[in-house]
Scaffold this motif. Structure first.
Motif, PDB file in Angstrom:
ATOM      1  N   ASP A   1      -6.275  -1.189  14.958  1.00  0.00           N
ATOM      2  CA  ASP A   1      -7.186  -1.818  15.907  1.00  0.00           C
ATOM      3  C   ASP A   1      -8.596  -1.963  15.326  1.00  0.00           C
ATOM      4  OD1 ASP A   1      -5.070  -1.878  17.636  1.00  0.00           O
ATOM      5  OD2 ASP A   1      -5.724  -0.139  18.817  1.00  0.00           O
ATOM      6  N   GLU A   2      -9.052  -0.955  14.591  1.00  0.00           N
ATOM      7  CA  GLU A   2     -10.399  -1.006  14.026  1.00  0.00           C
ATOM      8  C   GLU A   2     -10.521  -2.039  12.912  1.00  0.00           C
ATOM      9  OE1 GLU A   2     -11.441   2.942  12.878  1.00  0.00           O
ATOM     10  OE2 GLU A   2     -11.891   3.593  14.931  1.00  0.00           O
ATOM     11  N   LEU A   3      -9.417  -2.344  12.249  1.00  0.00           N
ATOM     12  CA  LEU A   3      -9.451  -3.300  11.145  1.00  0.00           C
ATOM     13  C   LEU A   3      -9.177  -4.733  11.588  1.00  0.00           C
ATOM     14  CD1 LEU A   3      -7.523  -1.345   8.347  1.00  0.00           C
ATOM     15  CD2 LEU A   3      -9.971  -1.815   8.429  1.00  0.00           C
ATOM     16  N   GLN A   4      -8.675  -4.906  12.805  1.00  0.00           N
ATOM     17  CA  GLN A   4      -8.144  -6.199  13.196  1.00  0.00           C
ATOM     18  C   GLN A   4      -9.173  -7.327  13.112  1.00  0.00           C
ATOM     19  OE1 GLN A   4      -5.012  -6.990  13.584  1.00  0.00           O
ATOM     20  NE2 GLN A   4      -5.666  -9.111  13.838  1.00  0.00           N
ATOM     21  N   ASP A   5     -10.375  -7.112  13.598  1.00  0.00           N
ATOM     22  CA  ASP A   5     -11.372  -8.188  13.625  1.00  0.00           C
ATOM     23  C   ASP A   5     -11.831  -8.599  12.232  1.00  0.00           C
ATOM     24  OD1 ASP A   5     -11.244  -8.283  16.346  1.00  0.00           O
ATOM     25  OD2 ASP A   5     -13.018  -7.042  16.684  1.00  0.00           O
ATOM     26  N   THR A   6     -12.059  -7.613  11.359  1.00  0.00           N
ATOM     27  CA  THR A   6     -12.614  -7.897  10.030  1.00  0.00           C
ATOM     28  C   THR A   6     -11.546  -8.139   8.973  1.00  0.00           C
ATOM     29  OG1 THR A   6     -14.476  -6.479  10.601  1.00  0.00           O
ATOM     30  CG2 THR A   6     -14.246  -7.088   8.284  1.00  0.00           C
ATOM     31  N   TYR A   7     -10.427  -7.400   9.068  1.00  0.00           N
ATOM     32  CA  TYR A   7      -9.404  -7.454   8.014  1.00  0.00           C
ATOM     33  C   TYR A   7      -8.028  -7.833   8.576  1.00  0.00           C
ATOM     34  CZ  TYR A   7     -12.763  -5.009   5.011  1.00  0.00           C
ATOM     35  OH  TYR A   7     -13.870  -4.649   4.272  1.00  0.00           O
ATOM     36  N   GLY A   8      -8.011  -8.634   9.617  1.00  0.00           N
ATOM     37  CA  GLY A   8      -6.743  -8.978  10.268  1.00  0.00           C
ATOM     38  C   GLY A   8      -5.738  -9.653   9.355  1.00  0.00           C
ATOM     39  N   ASP A   9      -6.227 -10.406   8.351  1.00  0.00           N
ATOM     40  CA  ASP A   9      -5.326 -11.128   7.441  1.00  0.00           C
ATOM     41  C   ASP A   9      -5.117 -10.416   6.107  1.00  0.00           C
ATOM     42  OD1 ASP A   9      -5.037 -13.179   9.285  1.00  0.00           O
ATOM     43  OD2 ASP A   9      -6.798 -14.256   8.546  1.00  0.00           O
ATOM     44  N   HIS A  10      -5.695  -9.233   5.953  1.00  0.00           N
ATOM     45  CA  HIS A  10      -5.520  -8.498   4.691  1.00  0.00           C
ATOM     46  C   HIS A  10      -4.060  -8.059   4.571  1.00  0.00           C
ATOM     47  CE1 HIS A  10      -5.936  -5.445   1.589  1.00  0.00           C
ATOM     48  NE2 HIS A  10      -7.165  -5.886   1.353  1.00  0.00           N
ATOM     49  N   PRO A  11      -3.443  -8.220   3.390  1.00  0.00           N
ATOM     50  CA  PRO A  11      -2.021  -7.858   3.241  1.00  0.00           C
ATOM     51  C   PRO A  11      -1.713  -6.426   3.650  1.00  0.00           C
ATOM     52  CG  PRO A  11      -2.763  -9.108   1.336  1.00  0.00           C
ATOM     53  CD  PRO A  11      -3.983  -8.843   2.159  1.00  0.00           C
TER      54      PRO A  11
ATOM     55  N   TYR B   1       0.812  -1.217   0.000  1.00  0.00           N
ATOM     56  CA  TYR B   1       0.000   0.000   0.000  1.00  0.00           C
ATOM     57  C   TYR B   1       0.850   1.275   0.000  1.00  0.00           C
ATOM     58  CZ  TYR B   1       0.758   1.138   4.990  1.00  0.00           C
ATOM     59  OH  TYR B   1       1.300   1.499   6.193  1.00  0.00           O
ATOM     60  N   LYS B   2       2.098   1.197   0.455  1.00  0.00           N
ATOM     61  CA  LYS B   2       2.956   2.382   0.478  1.00  0.00           C
ATOM     62  C   LYS B   2       3.423   2.774  -0.916  1.00  0.00           C
ATOM     63  CE  LYS B   2       5.654   0.497   3.571  1.00  0.00           C
ATOM     64  NZ  LYS B   2       4.792  -0.666   3.900  1.00  0.00           N
TER      65      LYS B   2
ATOM     66  N   ASP C   1     -10.371   2.738   2.623  1.00  0.00           N
ATOM     67  CA  ASP C   1     -10.578   4.089   3.151  1.00  0.00           C
ATOM     68  C   ASP C   1      -9.635   4.338   4.323  1.00  0.00           C
ATOM     69  OD1 ASP C   1     -12.507   5.077   1.432  1.00  0.00           O
ATOM     70  OD2 ASP C   1     -14.194   4.410   2.656  1.00  0.00           O
ATOM     71  N   LYS C   2      -9.493   3.353   5.181  1.00  0.00           N
ATOM     72  CA  LYS C   2      -8.671   3.522   6.368  1.00  0.00           C
ATOM     73  C   LYS C   2      -7.173   3.463   6.049  1.00  0.00           C
ATOM     74  CE  LYS C   2     -12.104   1.727   9.648  1.00  0.00           C
ATOM     75  NZ  LYS C   2     -12.288   2.966  10.406  1.00  0.00           N
ATOM     76  N   ILE C   3      -6.760   2.484   5.251  1.00  0.00           N
ATOM     77  CA  ILE C   3      -5.329   2.318   4.963  1.00  0.00           C
ATOM     78  C   ILE C   3      -4.814   3.434   4.062  1.00  0.00           C
ATOM     79  CG2 ILE C   3      -3.605   0.856   3.848  1.00  0.00           C
ATOM     80  CD1 ILE C   3      -4.412  -0.419   6.389  1.00  0.00           C
ATOM     81  N   ILE C   4      -5.507   3.680   2.941  1.00  0.00           N
ATOM     82  CA  ILE C   4      -5.054   4.716   2.012  1.00  0.00           C
ATOM     83  C   ILE C   4      -5.263   6.095   2.616  1.00  0.00           C
ATOM     84  CG2 ILE C   4      -5.286   5.655  -0.320  1.00  0.00           C
ATOM     85  CD1 ILE C   4      -4.119   2.779  -0.070  1.00  0.00           C
ATOM     86  N   GLY C   5      -6.370   6.262   3.337  1.00  0.00           N
ATOM     87  CA  GLY C   5      -6.584   7.524   4.038  1.00  0.00           C
ATOM     88  C   GLY C   5      -5.466   7.805   5.021  1.00  0.00           C
ATOM     89  N   GLY C   6      -5.067   6.775   5.761  1.00  0.00           N
ATOM     90  CA  GLY C   6      -3.983   6.938   6.717  1.00  0.00           C
ATOM     91  C   GLY C   6      -2.663   7.257   6.042  1.00  0.00           C
ATOM     92  N   TYR C   7      -2.409   6.645   4.904  1.00  0.00           N
ATOM     93  CA  TYR C   7      -1.167   6.916   4.183  1.00  0.00           C
ATOM     94  C   TYR C   7      -1.110   8.374   3.730  1.00  0.00           C
ATOM     95  CZ  TYR C   7       2.645   6.395   0.849  1.00  0.00           C
ATOM     96  OH  TYR C   7       3.836   6.540   0.180  1.00  0.00           O
ATOM     97  N   LEU C   8      -2.234   8.913   3.271  1.00  0.00           N
ATOM     98  CA  LEU C   8      -2.283  10.317   2.865  1.00  0.00           C
ATOM     99  C   LEU C   8      -2.212  11.251   4.067  1.00  0.00           C
ATOM    100  CD1 LEU C   8      -5.028  10.096   0.094  1.00  0.00           C
ATOM    101  CD2 LEU C   8      -2.612  10.657  -0.255  1.00  0.00           C
TER     102      LEU C   8
ATOM    103  N   ALA D   1      -6.554  -9.236  -2.938  1.00  0.00           N
ATOM    104  CA  ALA D   1      -6.733  -8.318  -1.807  1.00  0.00           C
ATOM    105  C   ALA D   1      -5.697  -7.205  -1.924  1.00  0.00           C
ATOM    106  CB  ALA D   1      -6.590  -9.048  -0.480  1.00  0.00           C
ATOM    107  N   CYS D   2      -5.814  -6.448  -3.020  1.00  0.00           N
ATOM    108  CA  CYS D   2      -4.932  -5.297  -3.222  1.00  0.00           C
ATOM    109  C   CYS D   2      -5.644  -4.329  -4.153  1.00  0.00           C
ATOM    110  CB  CYS D   2      -3.579  -5.716  -3.809  1.00  0.00           C
ATOM    111  SG  CYS D   2      -3.639  -6.218  -5.549  1.00  0.00           S
ATOM    112  N   LEU D   3      -5.080  -3.165  -4.330  1.00  0.00           N
ATOM    113  CA  LEU D   3      -5.639  -2.186  -5.259  1.00  0.00           C
ATOM    114  C   LEU D   3      -4.931  -2.277  -6.604  1.00  0.00           C
ATOM    115  CD1 LEU D   3      -6.084   0.913  -2.927  1.00  0.00           C
ATOM    116  CD2 LEU D   3      -7.846  -0.664  -3.746  1.00  0.00           C
ATOM    117  N   TYR D   4      -5.672  -1.898  -7.640  1.00  0.00           N
ATOM    118  CA  TYR D   4      -5.142  -1.870  -9.000  1.00  0.00           C
ATOM    119  C   TYR D   4      -5.082  -0.422  -9.479  1.00  0.00           C
ATOM    120  CZ  TYR D   4      -5.272  -6.913  -9.235  1.00  0.00           C
ATOM    121  OH  TYR D   4      -5.021  -8.243  -9.004  1.00  0.00           O
TER     122      TYR D   4
END
Length: 373
Positions: free
Chosen positions: A232-242, A45-46, A206-213, A79-82
């Motif tokens: 912490d907010e993503l851990q339960d739902t997206y804990g295994d997302h790259p 994502y970086k 929204d959270k990952i890319i938003g945070g990067y910006l 599980a990534c952006l294009y």
């Protein structure tokens, strides 16, 4: 018979295309751009806004009407952006414009088997592109619209620095500093809105890319609480997302790892006699900075089995050891030094786990060792 054949053909087409991912698009205003578009699968994502060939997976030719097409039998990641990039005519490689309305990429989510239609104006691709066919797919559109005030000011400042009449007789350094300060004010205000979007959204991108910006100075340490909130907010739902795994690693390294090549933080601590001993004054060659404690069995073992033999072998060649104890009892500290024959620089503030050294040298476990040159 004829009807039967037609029916078989109609049934056959979807079977052939089943599982294939297809992107068709149309970009207008291509006059200043090459007649090719580039598809990337951004697995880190970086790198979503980087000028890079690293994630390039396919190239499509744009025809005279601005049409192009990608067909992929299988996606390299699910599980990534294009990203689709356009490049200026005459460019020799990837070139991504950022911080301006001239941004030249489309960033979106893509899933196996989808058929997407992407349209946009090549001169303002990031601002103008739209995606149809993936109703649940994430796109950069919402965050990009929110960031518009930053790009508008960036356009204004860029225009001023291209205007010879405007620049005539003006102090360029002063203008640059003024522009940076204006931009900083707008970014800080805009970050409040971005943070609100990140908190309200449940979407990983929204959270990952938003945070990067949000981290506009690319120093995660300054905004660590924001990233820990996202993690912490993503851990339960997206804990295994790259992207979530990468974020957690970045947070860990920010908190606990000093990067190789960085300047060693200054240390001046009392030795066993109470004399202040400065890390930068104990030697001019290699210095092994070792964080340990008398109550830490692995530390004691390392001192006896690894550090002492190294010191004994190379001390005549200028090798220095600077051992920092995380003890809070002097008698235990000095007893361990004597028993383990630690005949090198031994220092401690005797504050134990409350020592500011923990955060200064990003220690999360003992022993921790750094080699300083």
């Amino acid at each position: 018979m004829k009807r039967l054949l037609i029916s078989l053909q109609l049934l056959y087409l979807p079977i052939c295309l089943f599982g294939q991912t297809r992107i068709v698009g149309n970009f207008n205003s291509m006059e200043d751009w090459s007649n090719a578009v580039y598809l990337l699968a951004i697995t880190d994502y970086k790198e979503v806004f980087s000028s890079t060939n690293r994630y390039h997976i396919d190239t499509a030719v744009v025809d005279q009407e601005g049409n192009f097409e990608f067909q992929l039998d299988e996606l390299p990641c699910t599980a990534c952006l294009y990203r689709i990039d356009v490049r200026p005519k005459g460019s020799n490689g990837p070139m991504v414009f950022g911080g301006t309305s001239k941004e030249n990429f489309a960033l979106f989510e893509l899933k196996n088997g989808q058929h997407l239609k992407i349209d946009g104006n090549a001169d303002q691709l990031t601002k103008s592109f739209s995606v149809k066919g993936g109703s649940q797919n994430w796109t950069y559109e919402k965050i990009r619209q929110l960031r518009e005030p930053i790009y508008e000011l960036g356009d204004t400042l860029n225009s001023q620095f291209m205007d010879a009449e405007f620049l005539s007789g003006k102090n360029l350094d002063s203008l640059r500093e003024d522009g940076l300060q204006r931009l900083k004010v707008v970014i800080e205000q805009n970050n409040k809105e971005l943070l609100q979007l990140m908190k309200e959204s449940t979407n990983v991108y929204d959270k990952i890319i938003g945070g990067y910006l949000y981290d506009y100075d690319r120093n995660m340490e300054n905004d660590l609480s924001v990233y820990e909130m996202v993690r912490d907010e993503l851990q339960d739902t997206y804990g295994d997302h790259p992207y979530q795994i990468q974020l957690k690693k970045a947070i860990y390294e920010t908190k606990y790892v000093l990067p190789a090549g960085s300047v060693a933080p200054s240390l001046t601590l009392p030795d066993v006699e109470g004399k202040e001993t400065d890390l930068y004054e104990v030697g001019t060659n290699l210095i092994l900075v070792d964080f340990w404690a008398s109550w830490c069995s692995p530390c004691r073992h390392e001192n006896r089995v690894t550090v002492k033999p190294l010191y004994d072998e190379f001390k005549e060649k200028g090798f220095v050891v600077y051992s920092v104890s995380m003890d809070d009892k002097k008698e235990r500290w000095t007893a361990a030094i004597e028993k383990d024959e630690m005949s090198w620089n031994n220092v401690s503030d005797l504050l134990g786990m409350q020592s500011p050294i923990y955060s200064l040298y990003k220690i999360d476990a003992l022993p921790t060792t750094y080699l300083v040159e």
